[in-house]
Structures are given as C-alpha cells and as structure tokens.
Scaffold this motif. Structure first.
Motif, PDB file in Angstrom:
ATOM      1  N   ARG A  29       0.837  -1.209   0.000  1.00 40.09           N
ATOM      2  CA  ARG A  29       0.000   0.000   0.000  1.00 40.09           C
ATOM      3  C   ARG A  29       0.867   1.253   0.000  1.00 40.09           C
ATOM      4  N   TRP A  30       1.962   1.230   0.766  1.00 40.69           N
ATOM      5  CA  TRP A  30       2.877   2.370   0.811  1.00 40.69           C
ATOM      6  C   TRP A  30       3.505   2.573  -0.566  1.00 40.69           C
ATOM      7  N   LEU A  31       3.953   1.475  -1.194  1.00 40.39           N
ATOM      8  CA  LEU A  31       4.576   1.572  -2.510  1.00 40.39           C
ATOM      9  C   LEU A  31       3.588   2.116  -3.535  1.00 40.39           C
ATOM     10  N   ILE A  38       4.482   9.956  -7.582  1.00 38.13           N
ATOM     11  CA  ILE A  38       5.459  10.143  -8.658  1.00 38.13           C
ATOM     12  C   ILE A  38       4.740  10.284  -9.992  1.00 38.13           C
ATOM     13  N   GLY A  39       3.767   9.435 -10.238  1.00 37.60           N
ATOM     14  CA  GLY A  39       3.016   9.492 -11.495  1.00 37.60           C
ATOM     15  C   GLY A  39       2.291  10.808 -11.696  1.00 37.60           C
ATOM     16  N   GLN A  41       3.064  13.713 -10.301  1.00 37.95           N
ATOM     17  CA  GLN A  41       4.070  14.755 -10.500  1.00 37.95           C
ATOM     18  C   GLN A  41       4.628  14.717 -11.916  1.00 37.95           C
ATOM     19  N   LEU A  42       4.901  13.518 -12.423  1.00 37.10           N
ATOM     20  CA  LEU A  42       5.450  13.372 -13.773  1.00 37.10           C
ATOM     21  C   LEU A  42       4.418  13.818 -14.815  1.00 37.10           C
ATOM     22  N   LYS A  43       3.187  13.403 -14.641  1.00 38.70           N
ATOM     23  CA  LYS A  43       2.121  13.763 -15.583  1.00 38.70           C
ATOM     24  C   LYS A  43       1.897  15.269 -15.637  1.00 38.70           C
ATOM     25  N   ASN A  44       2.022  15.926 -14.492  1.00 41.97           N
ATOM     26  CA  ASN A  44       1.793  17.368 -14.406  1.00 41.97           C
ATOM     27  C   ASN A  44       3.064  18.188 -14.598  1.00 41.97           C
ATOM     28  N   ASN A  45       4.112  17.556 -15.112  1.00 39.66           N
ATOM     29  CA  ASN A  45       5.394  18.221 -15.388  1.00 39.66           C
ATOM     30  C   ASN A  45       5.999  18.902 -14.170  1.00 39.66           C
ATOM     31  N   LYS A  46       5.774  18.350 -12.997  1.00 33.61           N
ATOM     32  CA  LYS A  46       6.377  18.890 -11.768  1.00 33.61           C
ATOM     33  C   LYS A  46       7.768  18.306 -11.555  1.00 33.61           C
ATOM     34  N   ILE A  47       8.017  17.134 -12.160  1.00 34.83           N
ATOM     35  CA  ILE A  47       9.339  16.514 -12.119  1.00 34.83           C
ATOM     36  C   ILE A  47       9.675  16.036 -13.528  1.00 34.83           C
ATOM     37  N   THR A  48      10.970  15.858 -13.783  1.00 35.46           N
ATOM     38  CA  THR A  48      11.423  15.362 -15.087  1.00 35.46           C
ATOM     39  C   THR A  48      11.425  13.831 -15.077  1.00 35.46           C
ATOM     40  N   ALA A  49      11.573  13.259 -16.257  1.00 38.70           N
ATOM     41  CA  ALA A  49      11.672  11.805 -16.368  1.00 38.70           C
ATOM     42  C   ALA A  49      12.891  11.290 -15.595  1.00 38.70           C
ATOM     43  N   ALA A  50      13.987  12.034 -15.644  1.00 36.93           N
ATOM     44  CA  ALA A  50      15.193  11.639 -14.910  1.00 36.93           C
ATOM     45  C   ALA A  50      14.942  11.662 -13.401  1.00 36.93           C
ATOM     46  N   GLU A  51      14.208  12.668 -12.933  1.00 38.77           N
ATOM     47  CA  GLU A  51      13.876  12.730 -11.505  1.00 38.77           C
ATOM     48  C   GLU A  51      12.960  11.574 -11.112  1.00 38.77           C
ATOM     49  N   ALA A  52      12.014  11.248 -11.997  1.00 35.41           N
ATOM     50  CA  ALA A  52      11.126  10.115 -11.729  1.00 35.41           C
ATOM     51  C   ALA A  52      11.938   8.821 -11.649  1.00 35.41           C
ATOM     52  N   ASP A  53      12.894   8.641 -12.562  1.00 35.50           N
ATOM     53  CA  ASP A  53      13.760   7.466 -12.518  1.00 35.50           C
ATOM     54  C   ASP A  53      14.534   7.404 -11.205  1.00 35.50           C
ATOM     55  N   LEU A  59      13.128   3.804  -4.495  1.00 38.94           N
ATOM     56  CA  LEU A  59      12.113   2.873  -4.015  1.00 38.94           C
ATOM     57  C   LEU A  59      12.466   1.420  -4.327  1.00 38.94           C
ATOM     58  N   GLY A  60      13.501   1.225  -5.148  1.00 41.68           N
ATOM     59  CA  GLY A  60      13.861  -0.124  -5.566  1.00 41.68           C
ATOM     60  C   GLY A  60      12.918  -0.662  -6.628  1.00 41.68           C
ATOM     61  N   ALA A  61      12.236   0.235  -7.339  1.00 50.94           N
ATOM     62  CA  ALA A  61      11.231  -0.171  -8.328  1.00 50.94           C
ATOM     63  C   ALA A  61      11.660   0.109  -9.758  1.00 50.94           C
ATOM     64  N   LEU A  62      12.854   0.587  -9.952  1.00 46.62           N
ATOM     65  CA  LEU A  62      13.299   0.939 -11.296  1.00 46.62           C
ATOM     66  C   LEU A  62      13.307  -0.286 -12.211  1.00 46.62           C
ATOM     67  N   ASP A  63      13.684  -1.444 -11.675  1.00 43.65           N
ATOM     68  CA  ASP A  63      13.707  -2.668 -12.475  1.00 43.65           C
ATOM     69  C   ASP A  63      12.313  -3.111 -12.893  1.00 43.65           C
ATOM     70  N   LEU A  64      11.300  -2.689 -12.162  1.00 40.34           N
ATOM     71  CA  LEU A  64       9.924  -3.013 -12.549  1.00 40.34           C
ATOM     72  C   LEU A  64       9.494  -2.187 -13.753  1.00 40.34           C
TER      73      LEU A  64
END
Length: 74
Positions: A29-31, A38-39, A41-53, A59-64
């Motif tokens: 639930r936390w994840l 993150i989604g 923020q990324l959708k609303n251009n508050k962060i860049t794709a690199a920041e999202a990565d 979070l240890g979720a990049l491989d997902l």
C-alpha cells in the motif's frame, strides 16, 4: 524442504505468517501511494523523467519499470 530456520509449532508459525503478510500488505500500500505521487508529479510536469527514474530507483522499483535493467547493476 530443508530450511535452516524452521518453526515447528503450528500456532507460532501461523502467527509469524500473519505478521509477515500484514507487513507485505502495508508495504504494498505504501509503494502504491509513492508510485501514485510520482506518477501525478510526472504527468503534471512537476518533475522530469530523470527525476522520476531517480525516485523509482530509491524505491527499488526501477527494475519493474525497465525490466531489461534487472540484474545489470554494477
């Protein structure tokens, strides 16, 4: 199966399993909550794709997100 650590008392084993499942459930639930933030923020251009990565990596979720990276870390 032969495990190094076994709990032979069925009642204790069940309690440990339930505690483990509660942990996994709350962690999931936390994840989900973090991924949603993150989604949005990324959708609303508050962060860049690199920041999202970077956030996904923390979070240890990049491989997902990028399965081809699985096991390819130095």
């Amino acid at each position: 199966m032969n495990h190094r650590l076994m709990v032979s008392d069925p009642a204790i084993r069940k309690q440990l399993q339930l505690a483990g499942l509660r942990f996994v459930y709350t962690r999931a639930r936390w994840l989900a909550s973090e991924a949603r933030v993150i989604g949005i923020q990324l959708k609303n251009n508050k962060i860049t794709a690199a920041e999202a990565d970077a956030m996904l990596d923390e979070l240890g979720a990049l491989d997902l997100v990028y399965p081809e990276l699985m096991g390819c870390r130095e």
